[in-house]
Design a protein around this motif. Structure first.
Motif, PDB file in Angstrom:
ATOM      1  N   HIS A 167       0.840  -1.199   0.000  1.00  0.00           N
ATOM      2  CA  HIS A 167       0.000   0.000   0.000  1.00  0.00           C
ATOM      3  C   HIS A 167       0.878   1.254   0.000  1.00  0.00           C
ATOM      4  O   HIS A 167       1.833   1.363   0.781  1.00  0.00           O
ATOM      5  N   ALA A 184       0.470  12.881   1.310  1.00  0.00           N
ATOM      6  CA  ALA A 184      -0.880  12.413   1.007  1.00  0.00           C
ATOM      7  C   ALA A 184      -1.171  12.537  -0.485  1.00  0.00           C
ATOM      8  O   ALA A 184      -1.831  11.659  -1.078  1.00  0.00           O
ATOM      9  N   ARG A 185      -0.684  13.597  -1.109  1.00  0.00           N
ATOM     10  CA  ARG A 185      -0.892  13.761  -2.548  1.00  0.00           C
ATOM     11  C   ARG A 185      -0.132  12.683  -3.329  1.00  0.00           C
ATOM     12  O   ARG A 185      -0.624  12.182  -4.351  1.00  0.00           O
ATOM     13  N   VAL A 242       0.509   9.649  -2.208  1.00  0.00           N
ATOM     14  CA  VAL A 242      -0.267   8.410  -2.006  1.00  0.00           C
ATOM     15  C   VAL A 242      -1.457   8.382  -2.961  1.00  0.00           C
ATOM     16  O   VAL A 242      -1.739   7.362  -3.608  1.00  0.00           O
ATOM     17  N   ASP A 243      -2.173   9.509  -3.094  1.00  0.00           N
ATOM     18  CA  ASP A 243      -3.335   9.561  -3.989  1.00  0.00           C
ATOM     19  C   ASP A 243      -2.919   9.282  -5.438  1.00  0.00           C
ATOM     20  O   ASP A 243      -3.635   8.593  -6.177  1.00  0.00           O
ATOM     21  N   ALA A 244      -1.755   9.783  -5.838  1.00  0.00           N
ATOM     22  CA  ALA A 244      -1.282   9.572  -7.211  1.00  0.00           C
ATOM     23  C   ALA A 244      -0.845   8.130  -7.439  1.00  0.00           C
ATOM     24  O   ALA A 244      -0.958   7.604  -8.558  1.00  0.00           O
ATOM     25  N   MET A 249      -2.073   5.414  -5.794  1.00  0.00           N
ATOM     26  CA  MET A 249      -3.122   4.423  -5.539  1.00  0.00           C
ATOM     27  C   MET A 249      -3.691   3.759  -6.791  1.00  0.00           C
ATOM     28  O   MET A 249      -3.916   2.531  -6.799  1.00  0.00           O
ATOM     29  N   LYS A 277      -3.746  -0.293  -7.117  1.00  0.00           N
ATOM     30  CA  LYS A 277      -5.007  -1.021  -7.257  1.00  0.00           C
ATOM     31  C   LYS A 277      -5.039  -1.834  -8.557  1.00  0.00           C
ATOM     32  O   LYS A 277      -5.587  -2.951  -8.582  1.00  0.00           O
TER      33      LYS A 277
END
Length: 244
Positions: free
Chosen positions: A106, A215-216, A218-220, A222, A226
């Motif tokens: 993750h 956090a940005r 991580v969002d990029a 993900m 996935k």
């Protein structure tokens, strides 16, 4: 013939423990991030121990590829690769001649762990984009999640061996404390925790909280995580392979 296994991972992702696991088999040779020096030489990036790394390995990626296909006496040649070490203009046709495995984790866990060792990591540094690109160009890729390995190492590694087409060896669950002879010179900076280990740690707890730029990132990352996770081995998959 020697079965050549390319394990593709980003940093801070159980990759060294997996190298130690395969290195504990009686029939395997392992190599640690063979493209690291070539990557630093090509990019000029400032990494911990950068000069020592470039002095310790070939700086030409073509020389690295030749080394990966040099004759070895062992039936298994396990190659620990970092996805971000493979630059877009480098030769990649050799991937057709190895068994390609993708070790995922993750992104929140990766970025939190990486930032404790090197300040200011970027999306490029943690390898998710590159991992997805490599995944898309190979046939019959295998995906395994580090969280699943830590939850049930024996079952997940048995299933991984079955997918690779090699026998299961219980020695993969334990290794000597203090590191492996194949460790790269950078081990002194990055491998402290695994050097103190003799096997896989237990299941991970809740995801770490990341904020701001992390956090940005991580969002990029993900969507890439996935996309690969949709193909991963699970505990409900194939039966265990025979024991070595």
């Amino acid at each position: 013939m020697t079965k050549r296994i390319a394990m593709w991972s980003g940093p801070r992702n159980l990759s060294t423990a997996m190298m130690y696991s395969f290195g504990a088999r009686g029939d395997a040779r392992v190599v640690d991030e063979p493209f690291y020096a070539a990557y630093l030489a090509a990019t000029g990036l400032d990494h911990p121990m950068g000069m020592q790394i470039m002095a310790s390995q070939p700086n030409d990626p073509a020389d690295v590829v030749r080394s990966l296909f040099s004759p070895v006496s062992e039936p298994i040649f396990y190659q620990k690769h970092m996805t971000h070490h493979m630059l877009p203009d480098w030769r990649m046709d050799w991937l057709a001649d190895v068994k390609n495995i993708f070790l995922i984790r993750h992104p929140a866990r990766v970025i939190a762990s990486y930032a404790r060792k090197r300040e200011g990591p970027t999306l490029e540094d943690i390898g998710f984009v590159q991992q997805a690109a490599i995944f898309d160009r190979v046939d019959a890729p295998i995906v395994i999640d580090s969280a699943d390995i830590r939850t049930d190492p024996a079952q997940m590694l048995q299933k991984l061996c079955a997918r690779i087409g090699i026998g299961w060896d219980e020695n993969m669950l334990r290794w000597p404390i203090g590191g492996h002879a194949a460790d790269g010179v950078w081990a002194a900076h990055w491998y402290g925790a695994v050097h103190r280990s003799t096997g896989f740690d237990g299941a991970e707890g809740p995801l770490p909280e990341v904020t701001g730029e992390y956090a940005r990132i991580v969002d990029a990352a993900m969507p890439h995580y996935k996309a690969l996770a949709a193909h991963k081995i699970t505990l409900d998959d194939d039966p265990a392979p025979p024991t070595v």
